[in-house]
Structures are given as structure tokens and as C-alpha cells.
Design an enzyme around this catalytic site. Structure first.
Site, PDB file in Angstrom:
ATOM      1  N   ARG A 140       8.302  93.729  25.327  1.00 18.49           N
ATOM      2  CA  ARG A 140       8.779  93.969  26.698  1.00 18.49           C
ATOM      3  C   ARG A 140       8.981  95.458  26.936  1.00 18.49           C
ATOM      4  NH1 ARG A 140      11.540  88.624  26.006  1.00 18.49           N
ATOM      5  NH2 ARG A 140      13.208  89.634  24.832  1.00 18.49           N
ATOM      6  N   PHE A 168       4.248  83.080  33.052  1.00 19.87           N
ATOM      7  CA  PHE A 168       5.095  82.400  32.050  1.00 19.87           C
ATOM      8  C   PHE A 168       6.359  83.243  31.825  1.00 19.87           C
ATOM      9  CE2 PHE A 168       0.585  81.698  31.243  1.00 19.87           C
ATOM     10  CZ  PHE A 168       0.488  80.318  31.296  1.00 19.87           C
ATOM     11  N   ASP A 222       6.760  81.074  36.854  1.00 20.89           N
ATOM     12  CA  ASP A 222       7.046  80.085  35.814  1.00 20.89           C
ATOM     13  C   ASP A 222       7.013  78.712  36.454  1.00 20.89           C
ATOM     14  OD1 ASP A 222       8.397  80.355  32.759  1.00 20.89           O
ATOM     15  OD2 ASP A 222       8.691  78.421  33.748  1.00 20.89           O
ATOM     16  N   ASN A 263       2.541  76.479  38.634  1.00 22.52           N
ATOM     17  CA  ASN A 263       1.717  76.427  37.438  1.00 22.52           C
ATOM     18  C   ASN A 263       0.867  77.704  37.391  1.00 22.52           C
ATOM     19  OD1 ASN A 263      -0.378  75.948  35.594  1.00 22.52           O
ATOM     20  ND2 ASN A 263      -0.199  73.728  35.919  1.00 22.52           N
ATOM     21  N   ALA A 264       0.996  78.453  36.310  1.00 27.01           N
ATOM     22  CA  ALA A 264       0.307  79.743  36.224  1.00 27.01           C
ATOM     23  C   ALA A 264      -1.216  79.580  36.263  1.00 27.01           C
ATOM     24  CB  ALA A 264       0.717  80.460  34.947  1.00 27.01           C
ATOM     25  N   ASP A 292       2.366  85.425  28.768  1.00 26.67           N
ATOM     26  CA  ASP A 292       3.184  85.025  27.609  1.00 26.67           C
ATOM     27  C   ASP A 292       3.416  83.516  27.632  1.00 26.67           C
ATOM     28  OD1 ASP A 292       4.821  85.017  25.388  1.00 26.67           O
ATOM     29  OD2 ASP A 292       6.616  85.581  26.506  1.00 26.67           O
ATOM     30  N   CYS A 312       1.909  82.790  20.793  1.00 30.86           N
ATOM     31  CA  CYS A 312       2.884  82.523  19.729  1.00 30.86           C
ATOM     32  C   CYS A 312       2.476  81.297  18.916  1.00 30.86           C
ATOM     33  CB  CYS A 312       4.289  82.365  20.307  1.00 30.86           C
ATOM     34  SG  CYS A 312       4.414  81.101  21.564  1.00 30.86           S
TER      35      CYS A 312
END
Ligand code: SAH
Length: 422
Positions: free
Chosen positions: A241, A256, A277, A304-305, A325, A365
Site C-alpha cells: 500500500r 477488491f 468491493d 462485482n469488480a 487485490d 495471495c
């Protein structure tokens, strides 16, 4: 030369040649299938691990319910005492003193990464959140709380043991208050039970949920220790960040966003930022965080992205800084292909949406999507988008989430900073 064989004693765990080799290579996990003689010991206790000739390999936590039956805690044949654990905790704390200077919230113990398998301790100012993800660490919960009290004099310690992986260890899902400096101590209380009790008497639960604020890179955030994702925040992205803040300019997009943490960093350098988000409560939290910081150049969208990125593309919208992300798309090996399709879709859209010179900060991730796969995916996305793209930085999880070289599972977060050239 004769090879010496010592008969193992019943309390030892005997492992196969394969298990022994893996342990000697530095990995900390030994699978059930590599245990040739189960130790006569209680699940959760520390046992000696020996090879088929009875030679000592390590001391390990024994979890008889788990596929990962042994988790190595020491390569030395020493008693595993309270002081042993305290030394590990202090070593972890010393490293954070060196690498965390920009925040009062960080991960104090990152499980295997700190040679403490199954133990996570996150610090949020004077409050601590604990996760004990194995039998062994779970049986030490009270000791860890005591050590934290002695070392850090906290206001609160909660256990966030609602992580699904606990089920694989035969452990219940439970959130509870382990310690409060203002009196209410101990007593396992599930989150729901806490809610129930809280209705008429306990002053503790709202204290936990309501007035905990942290500061990261000069930005304030409200944290919900009992209900927030992970243990309250995505601490692993802290340094990324800060990086996003350095690259931020022009029009920004944070996909996100959760509670707006990238967006709030980007808002320092961008003229305006859109934060997206799918979760309404997350977006509500993001709005509150913006108010808390008197930030007015962020627009919040609960959507919804995937859809929003497509809509922006259809509408020929353009951006200068984009953050992606998403949650882990691949939770297991079998999900990797579908995950890569998902990653490619959002990265392709994002690359199309960037103005020339624009910067994409793209993360994954998913441990199962390794760095190489992730970069291959990004290259395909760039090719399909018809853009020439430079890799500006390869980043990972923040340094308070150490990666143990010999346990690849501890390296899970990839963060690539890429720049569109034309
Ligand atoms: N960037 C955040 C963490 C993001 S976690 C931070 O630094 O704090 C992933 C977030 O993605 C969650 O908040 C989840 O609600 C959201 N999410 C999951 N699927 C989504 C989708 N299809 N569209 C938009 N948001 C989604």
C-alpha cells in the site's frame, strides 16, 4: 563402518526415509504417510522425531488428527519450555522493531515464517489477535496470552480462531476474548455467544468492535477485531500500500478494496479514486475510514469488480493507477486453472483501461499460483491487451510476514508493479 541403530522409544515418532529427508532439507512439516511409528503421546504435545535407525531429527508438535501430523519446532534435542517459546516470541518482536516503522499494526508472529508453526499473532496498537491453527499451538493458548501480557502489557487479547483450517486439525471454530486489561478475562466465548451475552451486560465486546483504531502510513483505520476479515485487516499488504501511494497519480481505481485501504493510500497522489468491493459492509467501512481521514476524493462502489471493469472498458473510461487485490482465487491445487482464467480476465481489463504510462499494481495471495505462473498470466494478458508492459517491481508480502526459504508455503503473496508503455 557399521551403521548404528538405536531402538526408538514408544514416545518417539518414527519417520520414513522420505520424511526424514524432507525434515533435514529444512521443511517443518511431516505428513501422516511419512510417520511409520506413531508416538505414544497426546495430540498437541511435543514429541521427539527420529528416523528408522532411531537417530534424532527434531522436536515437533504432534497433531494426530491432522494430515500434517508433525510440525517441527526445534532441530535441537532440547526441552521445549516456556522460556524456549518466549525466546522465539522476542526474536519475532525484535525483527518487527527493525522493519515496521510506518504503522502501529503489524504481524508479530507469522507461524512457520517465524519458526512457530501454526501460530499467528497480529498486533493492532495495544490490542492483539491470536490464531492457534494446530493442536500443539492451541494447547499453548493460555501461555501465549500470558507471554503477551508480560511482554507488551496489552489492553485486549482476542483469539480469532474462526479460520477454516482449524477443522483439518480437529479444532473447533471459536472467537473469544482471552484477556482484557479492564477486568474481563478468559472464558472461551464464541463470537455468537459473545453477541448474546453482550445484549444486556458485557461492556467488553463493543469495546473490541467499536473503538479500535490503527494508523498505517499516516492514515487511520477502524478495526473490528472480532468480525473483520483475517484478524481484522490485511496487514500483509502494508508495504505494498505504501508502494501504491508512491505510484499514485491521475485517476485511480482500487479493485477488491475491502475497507478502502489501498484507495486511501492512492488518494494521496491521485486526483480522484474509485474504490470497488462486492461487499456492502466492506464499502460502508471504507466510507467510514475516508471520513475518519477527511478524505473526499474517493468514490465508493459496491459492485462485482469483474462486471465493473468490463463496464468501464465498454464505456472507454481510462485510469492512470490501478490496484487489483482479489481474494485467493485458487484455494487448492485443483483450482489453479480456473483461478488463472480469473486473474487473466481482470488483469487484461485493467491493462486495457490504463492510459499510456499508467501503472498497474496487481496481486495474488493464492499460494498455489506461484510467481512464475502469475507472471506468465500477466504476459498473456498484456499480449491480448496489445500493450507493451514493463515490470517495474516484484514485491511480496510485507516483511513482518517472513518467508522461510525452506518452507515454500510461507511465500504466498505476489505483488507486481507494471507500467504500460504505449
Ligand atoms: N485490498 C484489501 C484487501 C482485499 S481482500 C486491503 O488491502 O485491505 C478481497 C476483497 O475482495 C474482499 O473485501 C471481498 O469482499 C472482495 N471481493 C471478493 N470478490 C469480489 C468481486 N467479485 N468483486 C469485488 N470485490 C470482491
Amino acid at each position: 563402518m557399521t551403521k548404528k541403530t538405536i531402538s526408538p522409544i514408544p514416545s518417539d515418532a518414527v519417520v520414513s526415509a522420505k520424511g526424514a529427508a524432507r525434515a533435514r532439507s529444512g521443511h517443518l512439516w511431516i505428513y501422516r504417510s511419512d510417520v511409520t511409528q506413531k508416538p505414544q503421546a497426546e495430540s498437541g504435545s511435543v514429541v521427539r522425531v527420529v528416523d528408522h535407525r532411531g537417530r534424532f531429527i527434531a522436536r515437533a508438535h504432534y497433531g494426530k488428527e491432522s494430515e500434517i501430523t508433525l510440525r517441527i519446532v526445534s532441530k535441537d534435542d532440547v526441552e521445549i519450555t516456556r522460556d524456549f517459546w518466549l525466546a522465539r516470541l522476542r526474536a519475532g518482536a525484535r525483527w518487527r522493531e527493525r522493519v515496521v516503522s510506518d504503522a502501529d499494526a503489524y504481524r508479530l508472529v507469522h507461524a512457520e515464517g517465524d519458526l512457530l508453526p501454526g501460530l499467528i499473532i497480529d498486533r493492532y496498537g495495544d490490542c492483539f489477535a491470536l490464531q492457534t491453527l494446530t493442536r500443539g499451538m492451541d494447547s499453548l493458548k493460555a501461555m501465549w496470552a500470558e507471554l503477551l501480557v508480560e511482554e507488551f502489557h496489552p489492553r485486549l487479547i482476542v483469539e480469532r480462531n474462526d479460520a477454516k483450517v482449524r477443522q483439518l486439525e480437529g479444532l473447533p471454530m471459536t472467537n473469544s476474548l482471552l484477556y482484557s486489561a479492564v477486568g474481563q478475562t478468559g472464558g472461551a466465548m464464541t463470537s455468537q455467544a459473545a453477541d448474546e451475552e453482550n445484549k444486556d451486560k458485557l461492556p467488553v465486546y463493543p469495546t473490541v468492535a467499536g473503538d479500535l483504531f490503527i494508523t498505517e502510513n499516516g492514515i487511520r483505520f477502524q478495526i473490528d477485531l472480532f468480525e473483520g476479515q483475517k484478524t481484522g485487516a490485511f496487514l500483509d499488504q502494508r508495504e505494498n500500500r505504501a508502494a501504491a501511494m508512491r505510484y499514485a497519480r491521475g485517476r485511480g481505481l482500487d479493485c477488491f478494496s475491502f475497507q478502502g485501504s489501498f484507495a486511501l493510500h492512492m488518494a494521496k497522489g491521485c486526483e480522484r479514486v474509485t474504490a470497488v468491493d462486492v461487499s456492502e459492509p466492506a464499502i460502508e467501512g471504507a466510507r467510514r475510514n475516508a471520513e475518519l481521514n477527511n478524505v473526499t476524493n474517493i468514490e465508493f462502489v459496491a459492485a462485482n469488480a469483474f462486471d465493473l471493469l468490463r463496464d468501464f472498458d465498454d464505456a472507454d473510461e481510462r485510469f492512470d493507477t490501478i490496484v487489483l487485490d482479489p481474494p485467493a482465487f485458487a484455494k487448492n491445487r485443483g483450482a489453479v486453472e480456473a483461478a488463472l482464467r480469473g486473474y487473466k480476465e481482470i488483469n487484461l481489463r485493467a491493462l486495457r483501461l490504463l492510459n499510456p504510462g499508467g501503472v498497474l499494481i496487481t496481486c495474488s495471495c493464492s499460494y498455489h499460483v506461484g510467481e512464475e505462473l502469475f507472471l506468465d498470466m500477466l504476459a498473456e494478458a498484456a499480449r491480448d491487451a496489445g500493450r507493451a508492459v514493463q515490470i517495474v517491481e516484484k514485491r511480496a508480502q510485507s516483511r513482518d510476514h517472513p518467508i522461510l526459504l525452506t518452507v515454500p508455503e510461507t511465500y504466498y503473496l505476489k505483488c507486481i508493479v507494471a507500467r504500460v508503455m504505449d
